[in-house]
Design an enzyme around this catalytic site. Structure first.
Site, mmCIF file in Angstrom:
data_model
loop_
_atom_site.group_PDB
_atom_site.id
_atom_site.type_symbol
_atom_site.label_atom_id
_atom_site.label_comp_id
_atom_site.label_asym_id
_atom_site.label_seq_id
_atom_site.Cartn_x
_atom_site.Cartn_y
_atom_site.Cartn_z
ATOM 1 N N LYS A 148 64.380 9.073 20.681
ATOM 2 C CA LYS A 148 64.029 10.328 21.155
ATOM 3 C C LYS A 148 63.637 11.215 20.026
ATOM 4 O O LYS A 148 64.419 11.422 19.120
ATOM 5 C CB LYS A 148 65.339 11.001 22.044
ATOM 6 C CG LYS A 148 65.095 12.434 22.177
ATOM 7 C CD LYS A 148 66.418 13.235 22.700
ATOM 8 C CE LYS A 148 66.335 14.583 22.539
ATOM 9 N NZ LYS A 148 67.476 15.483 23.183
ATOM 10 N N GLY A 200 68.454 22.606 28.320
ATOM 11 C CA GLY A 200 68.382 23.925 28.909
ATOM 12 C C GLY A 200 69.213 23.933 30.370
ATOM 13 O O GLY A 200 69.241 25.082 30.681
ATOM 14 N N ASN A 227 73.748 16.991 28.337
ATOM 15 C CA ASN A 227 74.785 17.035 27.588
ATOM 16 C C ASN A 227 75.713 17.953 27.595
ATOM 17 O O ASN A 227 76.712 17.878 28.472
ATOM 18 C CB ASN A 227 74.591 16.566 26.181
ATOM 19 C CG ASN A 227 75.787 16.338 25.324
ATOM 20 O OD1 ASN A 227 76.729 16.377 25.692
ATOM 21 N ND2 ASN A 227 75.368 15.770 23.867
ATOM 22 N N THR A 228 75.427 19.309 27.223
ATOM 23 C CA THR A 228 76.410 20.287 27.379
ATOM 24 C C THR A 228 76.890 20.805 28.644
ATOM 25 O O THR A 228 78.129 21.005 28.650
ATOM 26 C CB THR A 228 75.733 21.541 26.559
ATOM 27 O OG1 THR A 228 75.127 21.278 25.461
ATOM 28 C CG2 THR A 228 76.558 22.879 26.614
#
Lengths: 259, 65
Positions: free
Chosen positions: A100, A188, A209-210
């Site tokens: 990535k 996002g 992820n977050t």
């Protein structure tokens, strides 16, 4: 839906959930969340080993390699040259030739530098990597990356870790319309509704992820996100109705009205 | 000899990259090595000699998105 596979490079995936491995409260919760997500692709970062601490803090001790495709990122790179260096190091692990490309030029927004991203993608494609660049949601830029040989293109919905959701659904839908490679929304997203919306727009997959790792219950959220992805994908394939300004009755039979 | 490992000067008794790996207890762990800008796979470590002031990077995968 069983035959609805996602093809990237030379791999076929049944899961459309790419999950990041940062920020989880502990390795146990991370492992359970990954399991609940059904993800087949895991992202990682490449960092120097802390030589002061002999404790093994490598993320790899907690996951079974054979079960997953590894997608290391080039986070920390500010230029194409730095990203290429990180990519080569990642590949030397022998664990993956997927990369990535993530090149941030601004510490406050972490938004990708499109020029450097394009340059790095060009070099890495020539070196035989399966390249998945993270990029802003710009339709022309996404097309340029596809033409350069990216295996998939990963536009952000909003800046990394913000959870703001899809800021420009018009751009995202244009990107999907124009694309000949898979489009993966990366960064996002915050909620299941964001994820379902992304899939309804026709993107091939999402990378998160977050929103999972920092949820009150990461395992529950991983499962919810998985269901949102599946619902959004099936809705996209099934075709939503047109929007109308005025009502139209569901029952019909106008000729048999009582009054 | 003096080596620069992960940006820090270190005085180490090592002849090869493999010795460096062993010194830090990293044997058998998923480590990647870069020596003076060249990436070395694990198969190359035992035959890769170190030289004074060599810049060595020892990296691994950590959590990330």
């Amino acid at each position: 839906m069983n035959q609805d596979l996602l093809r990237i490079g030379n791999r076929e995936l049944s899961s459309r959930f790419f999950i990041g491995t940062g920020l989880f409260p502990n390795p146990f919760v991370q492992k359970e969340a990954i399991k609940a997500s059904g993800a087949q692709v895991l992202t990682f970062a490449v960092r120097r080993i802390n030589l002061e601490s002999t404790e093994d803090d490598s993320i790899l001790q907690h996951v079974q390699h054979e079960d997953f495709i590894y997608l290391p990122n080039t986070s920390g790179a500010r230029t194409a040259e730095e990203a290429v260096r990180i990519a080569r190091l990642a590949r030397a692990s022998g664990l993956s030739d997927w990369i990535k490309v993530e090149i941030s030029a601004n510490e406050r927004t972490l938004l990708p530098d499109p020029i450097e991203t394009l340059k790095a993608t060009e070099v890495l494609v020539k070196e035989g990597f399966t390249v998945l660049p993270y990029i802003t949601d710009d339709p022309i830029m996404c097309k340029r990356l596809e033409e350069t040989g990216a295996a998939a293109v990963m536009p952000g919905a909003a800046p990394i870790g913000t959870g703001l959701g899809i800021l420009n659904s018009y751009h995202l839908s244009l990107i999907v319309e124009e694309a000949n490679v898979p489009i993966i929304v990366d960064a996002g997203l915050g909620s299941v509704s964001d994820v379902a919306q992304a899939m309804e727009l026709g993107v091939s997959a999402v990378l998160m992820n977050t929103p999972v790792a920092k949820a009150r219950n990461p395992v529950g959220m991983a499962q919810a996100m998985r269901m949102g992805i599946e619902a959004g994908r099936l809705a996209y394939l099934s075709g939503r109705i047109e929007k109308k300004r005025y009502a139209s009755a569901s029952s019909g039979y106008d000729a048999f009205k009582l009054m | 000899m003096e080596l620069v490992i992960n940006g820090k000067k270190q005085e180490l008794d090592a002849e090869t990259i493999q010795d460096v790996i062993n010194h830090f207890g990293l044997t058998g762990k998923p480590v990647v090595v870069e020596a003076d800008g060249a990436v070395l796979t694990a198969a190359q470590w035992a035959s890769a000699n170190v030289r004074p002031h060599m810049q060595i990077e020892l990296v691994h995968f950590v959590g990330g998105g």
